[in-house]
Motif scaffolding. Sequence first.
Motif, PDB file in Angstrom:
ATOM      1  N   ALA A 146      -0.190   5.921   5.434  1.00  0.00           N
ATOM      2  CA  ALA A 146      -1.014   5.071   6.297  1.00  0.00           C
ATOM      3  C   ALA A 146      -0.111   4.423   7.341  1.00  0.00           C
ATOM      4  O   ALA A 146       1.099   4.319   7.155  1.00  0.00           O
ATOM      5  CB  ALA A 146      -1.728   4.008   5.478  1.00  0.00           C
ATOM      6  N   SER A 147      -0.711   4.020   8.428  1.00  0.00           N
ATOM      7  CA  SER A 147       0.063   3.381   9.485  1.00  0.00           C
ATOM      8  C   SER A 147      -0.628   2.081   9.919  1.00  0.00           C
ATOM      9  O   SER A 147      -1.706   2.147  10.477  1.00  0.00           O
ATOM     10  CB  SER A 147       0.194   4.334  10.676  1.00  0.00           C
ATOM     11  N   PRO A 148      -0.024   0.900   9.686  1.00  0.00           N
ATOM     12  CA  PRO A 148       1.209   0.698   8.919  1.00  0.00           C
ATOM     13  C   PRO A 148       1.015   1.108   7.463  1.00  0.00           C
ATOM     14  O   PRO A 148      -0.120   1.209   6.999  1.00  0.00           O
ATOM     15  CB  PRO A 148       1.448  -0.816   9.040  1.00  0.00           C
ATOM     16  N   PRO A 149       2.132   1.320   6.747  1.00  0.00           N
ATOM     17  CA  PRO A 149       2.045   1.781   5.362  1.00  0.00           C
ATOM     18  C   PRO A 149       1.245   0.835   4.477  1.00  0.00           C
ATOM     19  O   PRO A 149       1.158  -0.355   4.744  1.00  0.00           O
ATOM     20  CB  PRO A 149       3.509   1.807   4.906  1.00  0.00           C
ATOM     21  N   LEU A 150       0.673   1.406   3.429  1.00  0.00           N
ATOM     22  CA  LEU A 150      -0.021   0.586   2.430  1.00  0.00           C
ATOM     23  C   LEU A 150       1.006  -0.289   1.725  1.00  0.00           C
ATOM     24  O   LEU A 150       2.112   0.151   1.427  1.00  0.00           O
ATOM     25  CB  LEU A 150      -0.691   1.478   1.379  1.00  0.00           C
ATOM     26  N   LYS A 151       0.622  -1.522   1.455  1.00  0.00           N
ATOM     27  CA  LYS A 151       1.488  -2.443   0.707  1.00  0.00           C
ATOM     28  C   LYS A 151       0.859  -2.841  -0.620  1.00  0.00           C
ATOM     29  O   LYS A 151       1.528  -3.281  -1.536  1.00  0.00           O
ATOM     30  CB  LYS A 151       1.688  -3.724   1.530  1.00  0.00           C
ATOM     31  N   PHE A 152      -0.481  -2.750  -0.669  1.00  0.00           N
ATOM     32  CA  PHE A 152      -1.173  -3.395  -1.788  1.00  0.00           C
ATOM     33  C   PHE A 152      -2.465  -2.653  -2.087  1.00  0.00           C
ATOM     34  O   PHE A 152      -3.558  -3.232  -2.075  1.00  0.00           O
ATOM     35  CB  PHE A 152      -1.463  -4.850  -1.398  1.00  0.00           C
ATOM     36  N   ALA A 153      -2.345  -1.314  -2.325  1.00  0.00           N
ATOM     37  CA  ALA A 153      -3.544  -0.531  -2.671  1.00  0.00           C
ATOM     38  C   ALA A 153      -4.174  -1.164  -3.896  1.00  0.00           C
ATOM     39  O   ALA A 153      -3.495  -1.414  -4.886  1.00  0.00           O
ATOM     40  CB  ALA A 153      -3.162   0.919  -2.941  1.00  0.00           C
ATOM     41  N   ASN A 154      -5.468  -1.443  -3.833  1.00  0.00           N
ATOM     42  CA  ASN A 154      -6.031  -2.297  -4.866  1.00  0.00           C
ATOM     43  C   ASN A 154      -7.281  -1.683  -5.500  1.00  0.00           C
ATOM     44  O   ASN A 154      -7.175  -0.966  -6.478  1.00  0.00           O
ATOM     45  CB  ASN A 154      -6.281  -3.684  -4.267  1.00  0.00           C
ATOM     46  N   SER A 155      -8.454  -1.924  -4.928  1.00  0.00           N
ATOM     47  CA  SER A 155      -9.675  -1.417  -5.562  1.00  0.00           C
ATOM     48  C   SER A 155     -10.033  -0.040  -5.041  1.00  0.00           C
ATOM     49  O   SER A 155      -9.807   0.254  -3.869  1.00  0.00           O
ATOM     50  CB  SER A 155     -10.844  -2.355  -5.276  1.00  0.00           C
ATOM     51  N   VAL A 156     -10.653   0.764  -5.902  1.00  0.00           N
ATOM     52  CA  VAL A 156     -11.075   2.107  -5.493  1.00  0.00           C
ATOM     53  C   VAL A 156     -12.458   2.398  -6.056  1.00  0.00           C
ATOM     54  O   VAL A 156     -12.819   1.905  -7.122  1.00  0.00           O
ATOM     55  CB  VAL A 156     -10.039   3.170  -5.952  1.00  0.00           C
ATOM     56  N   ASP A 157     -13.241   3.175  -5.307  1.00  0.00           N
ATOM     57  CA  ASP A 157     -14.548   3.616  -5.783  1.00  0.00           C
ATOM     58  C   ASP A 157     -14.766   5.059  -5.362  1.00  0.00           C
ATOM     59  O   ASP A 157     -14.761   5.367  -4.167  1.00  0.00           O
ATOM     60  CB  ASP A 157     -15.654   2.707  -5.210  1.00  0.00           C
ATOM     61  N   ALA A 158     -14.903   5.951  -6.341  1.00  0.00           N
ATOM     62  CA  ALA A 158     -15.273   7.343  -6.068  1.00  0.00           C
ATOM     63  C   ALA A 158     -16.792   7.345  -5.936  1.00  0.00           C
ATOM     64  O   ALA A 158     -17.504   7.262  -6.925  1.00  0.00           O
ATOM     65  CB  ALA A 158     -14.816   8.246  -7.210  1.00  0.00           C
TER      66      ALA A 158
END
Length: 336
Positions: A146-158
């Motif tokens: 990612a740009s800027p890079p991810l720092k804190f990938a947190n919640s996800v929903d498929a």
Amino acid sequence: MAFFINLCSLFSTFLFTSTFLIHVHVTSAQSNIVLANFTKLPFPTNVGAGGSLAFDALEKGPYAGTTDGRILYFSRFLNTWLDYAYTSPNRHNDGTLGYDRSPTCGFTLGLSFKPFVGLYACDPFVGLTFVLAGGPAITLVRNSDASPPLKFANSVDAASDGMVYFTDTSSVYGPPDAKKSMDTMDASGRLFQYNPTTKKLTTLLSQLEGPVGLATNINASFLLVTEALQDRILRYWLTGQKAGTSELFLSFGGAQPSKIKRTQEGNFWVGINNKTSTGAPFPLGIKFSPEGELLAVVDFSKEYQRRITNVLQQGNELFVAGVNASFIGRYELQYN
Ligand SMILES: *[C@@H]1O[C@H](CO)[C@@H](O)[C@H](O)[C@H]1NC(C)=O
Ligand SMILES: *[C@@H]1O[C@H](CO)[C@@H](O)[C@H](O)[C@H]1NC(C)=O
Ligand SMILES: *[C@@H]1O[C@H](CO)[C@@H](O)[C@H](O)[C@H]1NC(C)=O
Ligand SMILES: *[C@@H]1O[C@H](CO)[C@@H](O)[C@H](O)[C@H]1NC(C)=O
């Protein structure tokens, strides 16, 4: 038209009914939910806390991402947690590495099953991963992608539209600096869509203030994303005339919303963290409909003298994870 829920008036009606099981009467929905039979599901030694919760399509679970970099699941039969997978490619699953919430061991903060396909997991030290039992996970989106890079990938929903949605709570501060992110009212969070077929990563929203939680509705016509630093939940439309736009959905004056989890019938739970007048944590669970109608408020403060992070309903049970809580709490839901 966004809803604005003022919980103060609701509070005054139940705050003084101080029984062990907080009993909430919500007139709008004519629904009473009582929490009963609290049980701790204690994590194995060395696990400091769980950061995420999910059930699979066969209703096995809960699964939990833990501070030692593992994804565990709770076996009802054996009444204990068992290993499922781990997200960091740097971690060895024999326990020789990683009990330190570090880039080495990882810490899964978001979990979402795509029924009968696999498990998507967000780890701030890794990115977005896809997990098959036994791990290690396959990294789908590295932080640097990612740009800027991810720092804190947190919640996800498929989601049911085939897409995977996830949040980056901050593009400036990672989990070790979460307090700084709060203190500076950091507004660098983002909402992403990942297409598993084309592998395309799309930024849907940026400049979010603490996007910690995320959940799509059952047919993926919209998604809900928390802005914890603004005490609110936004709705982002995925389909229809308003597709691509966002609006205020719920606001919790003075209390920070955490993760949002959809129930099997299509409603939602969110954990919110308020404070008492003495400054002690005062955690609540709020259940609401896809229309934003308040369905229930439950009080966890008796069992959790700490901030909570996840509230997940499965059948007639509610599972709760807390900050620095080396267990998952399980309540039975009783309806009056
Ligand atoms: C948070 O707590 C304060 C009192 O400490 C109260 O005035 C406020 O209504 C509460 N808000 C929510 C959303 O619980
Ligand atoms: C749950 O608690 C109720 C009382 O609140 C009790 O009657 C019931 O037997 C309990 N159920 C279980 C499964 O422990
Ligand atoms: C999608 O689900 C929402 C509730 O989450 C409902 O209001 C809406 O009618 C549904 N749309 C379709 C096309 O089924
Ligand atoms: C977490 O809990 C342990 C004891 O269970 C305590 O020593 C430690 O200070 C706590 N950490 C935080 C950040 O609250």
